[in-house]
Design a protein around this motif. Structure first.
Motif, PDB file in Angstrom:
ATOM      1  N   PHE A 194       0.587   8.558   5.648  1.00  0.00           N
ATOM      2  CA  PHE A 194       0.694   7.100   5.507  1.00  0.00           C
ATOM      3  C   PHE A 194      -0.181   6.619   4.348  1.00  0.00           C
ATOM      4  O   PHE A 194       0.260   5.817   3.507  1.00  0.00           O
ATOM      5  N   MET A 195      -1.407   7.110   4.289  1.00  0.00           N
ATOM      6  CA  MET A 195      -2.311   6.690   3.216  1.00  0.00           C
ATOM      7  C   MET A 195      -1.830   7.185   1.852  1.00  0.00           C
ATOM      8  O   MET A 195      -2.051   6.516   0.836  1.00  0.00           O
ATOM      9  N   GLU A 196      -1.145   8.334   1.811  1.00  0.00           N
ATOM     10  CA  GLU A 196      -0.551   8.779   0.548  1.00  0.00           C
ATOM     11  C   GLU A 196       0.468   7.752   0.068  1.00  0.00           C
ATOM     12  O   GLU A 196       0.592   7.482  -1.130  1.00  0.00           O
ATOM     13  N   GLY A 197       1.210   7.174   1.015  1.00  0.00           N
ATOM     14  CA  GLY A 197       2.153   6.122   0.664  1.00  0.00           C
ATOM     15  C   GLY A 197       1.444   4.884   0.131  1.00  0.00           C
ATOM     16  O   GLY A 197       1.952   4.202  -0.775  1.00  0.00           O
ATOM     17  N   VAL A 198       0.274   4.576   0.670  1.00  0.00           N
ATOM     18  CA  VAL A 198      -0.525   3.446   0.171  1.00  0.00           C
ATOM     19  C   VAL A 198      -1.039   3.740  -1.236  1.00  0.00           C
ATOM     20  O   VAL A 198      -0.959   2.897  -2.137  1.00  0.00           O
ATOM     21  N   PHE A 199      -1.554   4.962  -1.444  1.00  0.00           N
ATOM     22  CA  PHE A 199      -2.115   5.324  -2.750  1.00  0.00           C
ATOM     23  C   PHE A 199      -1.048   5.281  -3.855  1.00  0.00           C
ATOM     24  O   PHE A 199      -1.382   5.091  -5.031  1.00  0.00           O
ATOM     25  N   LEU A 200       0.208   5.452  -3.472  1.00  0.00           N
ATOM     26  CA  LEU A 200       1.295   5.466  -4.462  1.00  0.00           C
ATOM     27  C   LEU A 200       1.387   4.138  -5.214  1.00  0.00           C
ATOM     28  O   LEU A 200       1.809   4.100  -6.366  1.00  0.00           O
ATOM     29  N   ASP A 201       0.987   3.049  -4.555  1.00  0.00           N
ATOM     30  CA  ASP A 201       1.013   1.725  -5.199  1.00  0.00           C
ATOM     31  C   ASP A 201      -0.153   0.900  -4.649  1.00  0.00           C
ATOM     32  O   ASP A 201       0.024  -0.204  -4.140  1.00  0.00           O
ATOM     33  N   GLU A 202      -1.342   1.457  -4.785  1.00  0.00           N
ATOM     34  CA  GLU A 202      -2.536   0.871  -4.161  1.00  0.00           C
ATOM     35  C   GLU A 202      -2.793  -0.555  -4.628  1.00  0.00           C
ATOM     36  O   GLU A 202      -3.214  -1.412  -3.850  1.00  0.00           O
ATOM     37  N   THR A 203      -2.524  -0.839  -5.889  1.00  0.00           N
ATOM     38  CA  THR A 203      -2.762  -2.176  -6.433  1.00  0.00           C
ATOM     39  C   THR A 203      -2.001  -3.232  -5.643  1.00  0.00           C
ATOM     40  O   THR A 203      -2.537  -4.299  -5.321  1.00  0.00           O
ATOM     41  N   ALA A 204      -0.740  -2.937  -5.316  1.00  0.00           N
ATOM     42  CA  ALA A 204       0.082  -3.913  -4.597  1.00  0.00           C
ATOM     43  C   ALA A 204      -0.460  -4.166  -3.196  1.00  0.00           C
ATOM     44  O   ALA A 204      -0.427  -5.296  -2.707  1.00  0.00           O
ATOM     45  N   TRP A 205      -0.960  -3.137  -2.536  1.00  0.00           N
ATOM     46  CA  TRP A 205      -1.461  -3.293  -1.169  1.00  0.00           C
ATOM     47  C   TRP A 205      -2.688  -4.194  -1.107  1.00  0.00           C
ATOM     48  O   TRP A 205      -2.890  -4.913  -0.128  1.00  0.00           O
ATOM     49  N   PHE A 206      -3.513  -4.156  -2.146  1.00  0.00           N
ATOM     50  CA  PHE A 206      -4.779  -4.897  -2.114  1.00  0.00           C
ATOM     51  C   PHE A 206      -4.786  -6.133  -3.013  1.00  0.00           C
ATOM     52  O   PHE A 206      -5.802  -6.804  -3.116  1.00  0.00           O
ATOM     53  N   ALA A 207      -3.658  -6.433  -3.633  1.00  0.00           N
ATOM     54  CA  ALA A 207      -3.639  -7.486  -4.647  1.00  0.00           C
ATOM     55  C   ALA A 207      -3.936  -8.875  -4.104  1.00  0.00           C
ATOM     56  O   ALA A 207      -4.777  -9.602  -4.637  1.00  0.00           O
ATOM     57  N   ASP A 208      -3.261  -9.285  -3.036  1.00  0.00           N
ATOM     58  CA  ASP A 208      -3.335 -10.679  -2.588  1.00  0.00           C
ATOM     59  C   ASP A 208      -4.569 -10.986  -1.749  1.00  0.00           C
ATOM     60  O   ASP A 208      -5.186 -12.042  -1.894  1.00  0.00           O
ATOM     61  N   ASP A 209      -4.922 -10.074  -0.852  1.00  0.00           N
ATOM     62  CA  ASP A 209      -6.056 -10.323   0.045  1.00  0.00           C
ATOM     63  C   ASP A 209      -6.701  -8.983   0.373  1.00  0.00           C
ATOM     64  O   ASP A 209      -6.337  -8.323   1.340  1.00  0.00           O
ATOM     65  N   GLU A 210      -7.653  -8.598  -0.459  1.00  0.00           N
ATOM     66  CA  GLU A 210      -8.263  -7.267  -0.337  1.00  0.00           C
ATOM     67  C   GLU A 210      -8.946  -7.082   1.015  1.00  0.00           C
ATOM     68  O   GLU A 210      -8.849  -6.019   1.632  1.00  0.00           O
ATOM     69  N   GLU A 211      -9.610  -8.116   1.491  1.00  0.00           N
ATOM     70  CA  GLU A 211     -10.331  -8.003   2.764  1.00  0.00           C
ATOM     71  C   GLU A 211      -9.369  -7.807   3.931  1.00  0.00           C
ATOM     72  O   GLU A 211      -9.583  -6.951   4.792  1.00  0.00           O
ATOM     73  N   ALA A 212      -8.289  -8.594   3.965  1.00  0.00           N
ATOM     74  CA  ALA A 212      -7.302  -8.454   5.039  1.00  0.00           C
ATOM     75  C   ALA A 212      -6.639  -7.085   4.988  1.00  0.00           C
ATOM     76  O   ALA A 212      -6.413  -6.447   6.019  1.00  0.00           O
ATOM     77  N   ALA A 213      -6.316  -6.623   3.773  1.00  0.00           N
ATOM     78  CA  ALA A 213      -5.681  -5.311   3.619  1.00  0.00           C
ATOM     79  C   ALA A 213      -6.599  -4.205   4.126  1.00  0.00           C
ATOM     80  O   ALA A 213      -6.157  -3.288   4.844  1.00  0.00           O
ATOM     81  N   ALA A 214      -7.881  -4.289   3.773  1.00  0.00           N
ATOM     82  CA  ALA A 214      -8.834  -3.264   4.208  1.00  0.00           C
ATOM     83  C   ALA A 214      -8.965  -3.249   5.729  1.00  0.00           C
ATOM     84  O   ALA A 214      -9.052  -2.183   6.347  1.00  0.00           O
ATOM     85  N   THR A 215      -8.948  -4.417   6.337  1.00  0.00           N
ATOM     86  CA  THR A 215      -9.058  -4.502   7.800  1.00  0.00           C
ATOM     87  C   THR A 215      -7.820  -3.903   8.476  1.00  0.00           C
ATOM     88  O   THR A 215      -7.934  -3.138   9.440  1.00  0.00           O
ATOM     89  N   LEU A 216      -6.635  -4.237   7.963  1.00  0.00           N
ATOM     90  CA  LEU A 216      -5.399  -3.751   8.559  1.00  0.00           C
ATOM     91  C   LEU A 216      -5.215  -2.248   8.357  1.00  0.00           C
ATOM     92  O   LEU A 216      -4.626  -1.564   9.201  1.00  0.00           O
ATOM     93  N   LEU A 217      -5.710  -1.735   7.241  1.00  0.00           N
ATOM     94  CA  LEU A 217      -5.553  -0.308   6.937  1.00  0.00           C
ATOM     95  C   LEU A 217      -6.672   0.556   7.513  1.00  0.00           C
ATOM     96  O   LEU A 217      -6.547   1.788   7.544  1.00  0.00           O
ATOM     97  N   LEU A 218      -7.738  -0.072   7.986  1.00  0.00           N
ATOM     98  CA  LEU A 218      -8.884   0.685   8.486  1.00  0.00           C
ATOM     99  C   LEU A 218      -8.516   1.714   9.553  1.00  0.00           C
ATOM    100  O   LEU A 218      -8.971   2.866   9.481  1.00  0.00           O
ATOM    101  N   PRO A 219      -7.685   1.391  10.558  1.00  0.00           N
ATOM    102  CA  PRO A 219      -7.344   2.406  11.568  1.00  0.00           C
ATOM    103  C   PRO A 219      -6.681   3.643  10.961  1.00  0.00           C
ATOM    104  O   PRO A 219      -6.972   4.777  11.365  1.00  0.00           O
ATOM    105  N   PHE A 220      -5.801   3.442   9.981  1.00  0.00           N
ATOM    106  CA  PHE A 220      -5.103   4.564   9.352  1.00  0.00           C
ATOM    107  C   PHE A 220      -6.085   5.395   8.518  1.00  0.00           C
ATOM    108  O   PHE A 220      -5.996   6.626   8.473  1.00  0.00           O
ATOM    109  N   MET A 221      -7.012   4.710   7.879  1.00  0.00           N
ATOM    110  CA  MET A 221      -8.028   5.405   7.086  1.00  0.00           C
ATOM    111  C   MET A 221      -8.928   6.237   7.997  1.00  0.00           C
ATOM    112  O   MET A 221      -9.227   7.400   7.691  1.00  0.00           O
TER     113      MET A 221
END
Length: 216
Positions: free
Chosen positions: A125-152
């Protein structure tokens, strides 16, 4: 949401189709660094959730780490078609508010996540995030980090980071996250793919007859 209201997870492919993918991805015809079935499943679910679409050529190359030795064009079409269907079916399930069925039991037991299919799936799953990491964190980095924390945390990819290592050492927390994984995927989909509803304008309040401007 209560247990009675929680929808049952829906399979993204039939068992025979998953077996076919498993055999191919486990064969010597793919690169040794290619994702296995569990990792590929997590990778493609991440692409279904992602804020923007990734061209098929890009994600296929990343999943396989190069071009596999397909037996012929028919096999190539079959394998790539199954991978695309897995991604597309994940989108359909999530769009309907359903939960994707994951290819493992949602129980961690006494093992570290990275030693289980759960860790492999989250790493994919995280490999899929790394494929376009900029898009995942572009709008709200804090919210993205919180939502992705369990997968990380469950991926085991970040255990060398001091803050993550402390969280990863909380076995009770990790077991709770595992049971919630399908719901966490849906949360991510709703965050990235479902725009918030625009509040409808309130109708202008009308004055009762005989109480217009200037009247007491």
């Amino acid at each position: 949401m209560s247990d009675a209201e929680t929808p049952l997870p829906q399979p993204l492919l039939e068992d025979e189709e998953l077996d076919l993918l498993d055999d191919f991805l486990d064969s010597e015809r793919v690169d040794a660094d290619a994702l296995d079935l569990v990792g590929a499943h997590g990778f493609l679910v991440a692409l279904a959730v992602a804020p923007r679409d990734t061209p098929a050529a890009a994600w296929v190359a990343e999943l396989f780490h190069g071009e596999p030795a397909f037996a012929d064009d028919a096999e190539r079409e079959t394998i790539l078609g199954l991978l695309e269907r897995l991604r597309h079916n994940a989108i359909e399930v999530l769009e309907a508010g359903g939960l994707p069925e994951l290819p493992f039991e949602l129980e961690l037991g006494d093992s570290a996540p990275e030693e289980t299919p759960i860790g492999d799936w989250c790493a994919g799953f995280m490999e899929g995030v790394f494929l376009d990491e900029t898009a995942w964190f572009a709008d709200d980095e804090e919210a993205a980090a919180t939502l992705l924390l369990p997968f990380m945390l469950l991926s085991g990819l970040f255990d060398d980071e001091p803050d993550m290592a402390e969280l990863a050492g909380d076995a009770t927390r990790l077991k709770g996250l595992v049971t919630q994984l399908p719901e966490l995927v849906l949360d991510l989909y709703l965050h990235y793919r479902v725009p918030p509803e625009t509040p409808k304008p309130k109708p202008r309040r009308k004055h009762p007859a005989g109480r217009g401007k200037g009247r007491r």
